[in-house]
Write an enzyme that holds these catalytic residues in place. Structure first.
Site, PDB file in Angstrom:
ATOM      1  N   LYS A 282      32.431   1.571  64.139  1.00 55.79           N
ATOM      2  CA  LYS A 282      32.063   2.842  63.508  1.00 55.79           C
ATOM      3  C   LYS A 282      30.705   2.675  62.829  1.00 55.79           C
ATOM      4  O   LYS A 282      30.472   1.694  62.129  1.00 55.79           O
ATOM      5  CB  LYS A 282      33.146   3.213  62.487  1.00 55.79           C
ATOM      6  N   GLU A 366      50.684  14.311  57.672  1.00 58.62           N
ATOM      7  CA  GLU A 366      50.994  15.258  56.595  1.00 58.62           C
ATOM      8  C   GLU A 366      52.487  15.565  56.515  1.00 58.62           C
ATOM      9  O   GLU A 366      53.045  15.726  55.428  1.00 58.62           O
ATOM     10  CB  GLU A 366      50.197  16.556  56.785  1.00 58.62           C
ATOM     11  N   ARG A 394      50.067  21.679  58.752  1.00 59.95           N
ATOM     12  CA  ARG A 394      50.841  20.686  59.487  1.00 59.95           C
ATOM     13  C   ARG A 394      52.215  20.436  58.871  1.00 59.95           C
ATOM     14  O   ARG A 394      53.155  20.083  59.544  1.00 59.95           O
ATOM     15  CB  ARG A 394      50.096  19.336  59.480  1.00 59.95           C
TER      16      ARG A 394
HETATM   17  C1  TPP Z   1      45.628  16.988  60.539  1.00 60.28           C
HETATM   18  C2  TPP Z   1      44.378  16.384  60.003  1.00 60.28           C
HETATM   19  N1  TPP Z   1      44.427  15.637  58.879  1.00 60.28           N
HETATM   20  C3  TPP Z   1      43.297  15.100  58.389  1.00 60.28           C
HETATM   21  C4  TPP Z   1      42.100  15.277  59.015  1.00 60.28           C
HETATM   22  C5  TPP Z   1      40.825  14.718  58.412  1.00 60.28           C
HETATM   23  N2  TPP Z   1      40.215  13.720  59.259  1.00 60.28           N
HETATM   24  C6  TPP Z   1      39.179  13.992  60.065  1.00 60.28           C
HETATM   25  S1  TPP Z   1      38.671  12.694  60.948  1.00 60.28           S
HETATM   26  C7  TPP Z   1      39.819  11.705  60.248  1.00 60.28           C
HETATM   27  C8  TPP Z   1      39.882  10.252  60.633  1.00 60.28           C
HETATM   28  C9  TPP Z   1      39.961  10.091  62.089  1.00 60.28           C
HETATM   29  O1  TPP Z   1      39.962   8.735  62.405  1.00 60.28           O
HETATM   30  P1  TPP Z   1      39.854   8.294  63.920  1.00 60.28           P
HETATM   31  O2  TPP Z   1      40.722   9.159  64.751  1.00 60.28           O
HETATM   32  O3  TPP Z   1      40.114   6.845  63.979  1.00 60.28           O
HETATM   33  O4  TPP Z   1      38.373   8.629  64.327  1.00 60.28           O
HETATM   34  P2  TPP Z   1      37.015   7.913  63.863  1.00 60.28           P
HETATM   35  O5  TPP Z   1      36.347   8.863  62.951  1.00 60.28           O
HETATM   36  O6  TPP Z   1      37.347   6.626  63.197  1.00 60.28           O
HETATM   37  O7  TPP Z   1      36.244   7.726  65.103  1.00 60.28           O
HETATM   38  C10 TPP Z   1      40.596  12.402  59.332  1.00 60.28           C
HETATM   39  C11 TPP Z   1      41.681  11.827  58.521  1.00 60.28           C
HETATM   40  C12 TPP Z   1      42.096  16.069  60.179  1.00 60.28           C
HETATM   41  N3  TPP Z   1      40.973  16.331  60.848  1.00 60.28           N
HETATM   42  N4  TPP Z   1      43.236  16.593  60.650  1.00 60.28           N
END
Ligand code: TPP
Length: 619
Positions: A282, A366, A394
């Site tokens: 990342k 959630e 959610r």
């Molecule tokens: C239901 C929901 N909860 C929380 C989020 C907030 N959120 C956006 S990106 C993320 C992390 C995603 O991590 P990953 O899938 O590993 O992707 P990366 O950014 O590390 O590439 C979160 C918690 C969301 N988009 N949707």
């Protein structure tokens, strides 16, 4: 001047490049995306991690015909640049500009809208099944992060996909990070896989053995899933993905375009459900983001040289929440805090630092988070959970079924309530008042300013029942009210008495109500301003008293016009047979696009000068 990027206007242009040139293109894409996001703000670190993967995807698949579904969708900037939106990137996340997430109405290369986590595999399965029933021919690819894989919906979909025998490719983009460091058993399992570097090891062994088999030779490596599965099982124990029905390829270094392309081609050939496990970094290629991927997950504009934000963050609602909850938890050791992968955004990081054993980050889960709060409360603790408004969607059944029916004392903080701005329609928190309001046994509060949030938090724990406290994103520079009468359940607060018009506001919109009253004063119109404080139970007595004495009723709220404060006041007027016109200022019954909060308030007529004008006209 970018030697390669300048000549890429659509994915087809990638065909002209060899792998060395694609590596150069990757560098140029990184520079470009860093420059753009340093000005617009946005999700930088996740995009820097998928540069090679995105180039490979658009080299192997036909993005117009094949379906690529990006989970969450925050990592699609490179995809947007490669699919004809390079010139529009400077409008990213801005009003009337391109979205920070995939939008089917923005490009034919965006095959599905995303924004919330963990949806991609379900959608991919739907598309794969539709494809087969309709006898069509295209590939379906879900790109999902290790964070998003912690979401229940993704696991439900994996379970279904594994046994389906459908041709679907899941690319697991594993960077060990959600927004913060990823958590949970699955994340630990992926760590174990990464440490073993299974694929490379076993692949070499497999090739060696297979080549020795007379007559069958090389071809066997690619031949049937069953053979490959069998051979792989010789070397790899504990294959979670294989055991649930996927062909597992990986783990593999996720920044080698040539290798990714060959893996994608292999996945296409193998057929059935295939999971490719890529290990990526990342923030790759930009030191400040590599060093602090959490800060650069979603960033405001910043200085490229230092990585420092252009504007220093002032105190906001999340920070006020953060400090107050630590203060309360020091006095009451039964207070425990829960988050679903949003410790930093919600302000629970301080709590985690102070009380690590009383803090639980359950991943992007959630539903589980709310269900667990019910269990914590039932067993004598005082859980407080903070989720963003749009993510409560959610966990709605858990709020009803696990918490409200049993009247369990869970304090549910709704951060980012109302319009959040640049993340757009998937992230706007315009529905929570409507969907919480219809649930029995819940008390719903919204503070008018920081001080009132502190009081409400303190009060919420005394209520000993399910409580919702909703507050907006930011809050910097908002009015600090002088008056803070004591909180009492179901009691509104009259900020200013008046006889001509009753203006009833909730939460941050009480500030607007006050501003409108001040503007009306110049015209000698004497407005009464009511801070409703509790949407539920609402102070019927105070509201009737106020609207009975004035000529006009005005409601102001930062949510949808359907089912919120305006609806509630109409209901009360009807119930008590008060025949008065009620002018409601709220967001319309539609999804609200992206733009800054100030711009959107103006666009939807929710700025004080417009409200004043409309009220003036109506009198
Ligand atoms: C239901 C929901 N909860 C929380 C989020 C907030 N959120 C956006 S990106 C993320 C992390 C995603 O991590 P990953 O899938 O590993 O992707 P990366 O950014 O590390 O590439 C979160 C918690 C969301 N988009 N949707």
């Amino acid at each position: 001047m970018s030697q390669f990027l300048d000549n890429i206007n659509e994915p087809k242009d990638l065909e002209k490049l060899n792998y060395d040139q694609k590596d150069e293109l990757a560098k140029e894409l990184r520079d470009y995306v860093i420059k753009v996001v340093s000005e617009t703000g946005g999700h930088l670190a996740s995009n820097l991690g998928v540069v090679e993967l995105t180039i490979a995807l658009h080299s192997v698949f036909d993005g117009k015909k094949d379906k690529i579904i990006w989970d969450v969708g925050h990592q699609t900037y490179i995809h947007k640049i490669l699919t004809g939106r390079k010139e529009k990137m400077n409008t990213l996340r801005q009003l009337n500009g391109i979205s920070g997430f995939p939008k089917t109405n923005e490009s034919e290369y965006d095959s599905f809208n995303t924004g919330h986590s963990s949806t991609s595999i379900s959608v991919a399965m739907g598309m794969a099944r539709a494809r087969d029933i309709m006898k069509e021919d295209y590939s379906v690819v879900a790109v999902i992060g290790d964070g998003a894989l912690t979401g229940g919906m993704a696991l439900e979909a994996l379970n279904d996909a594994g046994s389906s025998n459908k041709d679907i490719i899941v690319i697991l983009n594993d960077n060990e990070m959600s927004i913060s460091k990823n958590v949970g058993g699955l994340s630990r399992f992926l760590g174990y896989m990464r440490s073993k570097r299974f694929y490379t090891q076993s692949n070499k062994k497999i090739k060696k053995i297979v080549r020795k088999i007379p007559k069958i030779g090389e071809k066997l490596i690619h031949l049937t899933r069953r053979v490959k599965y069998g051979i792989k099982q010789l070397f790899i124990s504990n294959m979670f993905f294989e055991n649930i029905g996927f062909t597992y390829l990986g783990p593999m270094e996720g920044h080698d375009i040539e290798k990714i392309e060959s893996m994608l081609k292999m996945a296409k050939k193998i057929g059935g459900p295939v999971l490719i496990h890529l290990v990526t970094k990342k923030g790759k290629g930009y030191k400040p983001a590599e060093d602090d991927p959490e800060r650069f997950h979603g960033t405001s504009s910043f200085d490229i040289q230092t990585g420092n934000p252009k504007k220093q963050k002032e105190i906001d609602y999340s920070k006020v929440f953060s400090e107050k909850i630590v203060e309360l938890a020091k006095k009451d050791e039964r207070i425990v805090a829960v988050t679903a992968a949003m410790a930093s955004g919600t302000g629970l990081k301080e709590f985690k630092k102070e009380f690590p054993e009383r803090f639980f980050d359950v991943g992007i889960a959630e539903q589980h988070a709310l269900g667990m709060c019910a269990g914590l409360a039932k067993s004598g603790l005082k859980p407080i959970i903070s989720l963003y408004s749009s993510f409560y969607q959610r966990g709605y059944d858990q709020v009803i079924h696990d918490i409200a029916i049993q009247k369990l004392p869970v304090v549910m903080c709704v951060d980012r309530a109302g319009i959040v701005g640049n993340d757009g329609e998937t992230h706007q928190g315009q529905f929570d008042m409507a969907f919480f309001q219809i649930v029995p046994n819940i008390t719903i509060m919204a503070p008018k300013d920081f001080e009132e949030l502190k009081q409400m938090l303190e009060y919420a724990f005394k209520l000993n029942k399910p409580v919702v406290i909703r507050y907006p994103r930011g809050g910097e520079g908002n009015t600090k009210f002088i008056m803070h009468s004591q909180i009492a359940e179901g009691k509104a607060e009259v900020i200013k008495y008046g006889n001509d018009v009753s203006i009833i506001g909730i939460g941050k919109m009480v500030e607007k109500a006050k501003e409108v009253a001040e503007l009306l004063k110049i015209d000698n119109i004497d407005a009464e301003v009511v801070n409703v404080r509790f949407l539920k139970p609402i102070d019927e007595k105070q509201i009737i008293e106020s609207i009975n004495k004035t000529k006009k009723v005005v409601t102001i709220e930062d949510g949808t016009i359907v089912g919120g404060l305006y609806s509630k006041i109409c209901e009360i007027a009807n119930k008590y047979n008060i025949n008065k016109h009620i002018l409601g200022f709220a967001y319309p019954d539609e999804f609200i696009r992206h733009g800054s909060v100030v711009e959107l308030e103006k666009l939807y007529g929710l700025d004080s000068s417009n409200i004043y004008k409309k009220v003036r006209e109506s009198l």
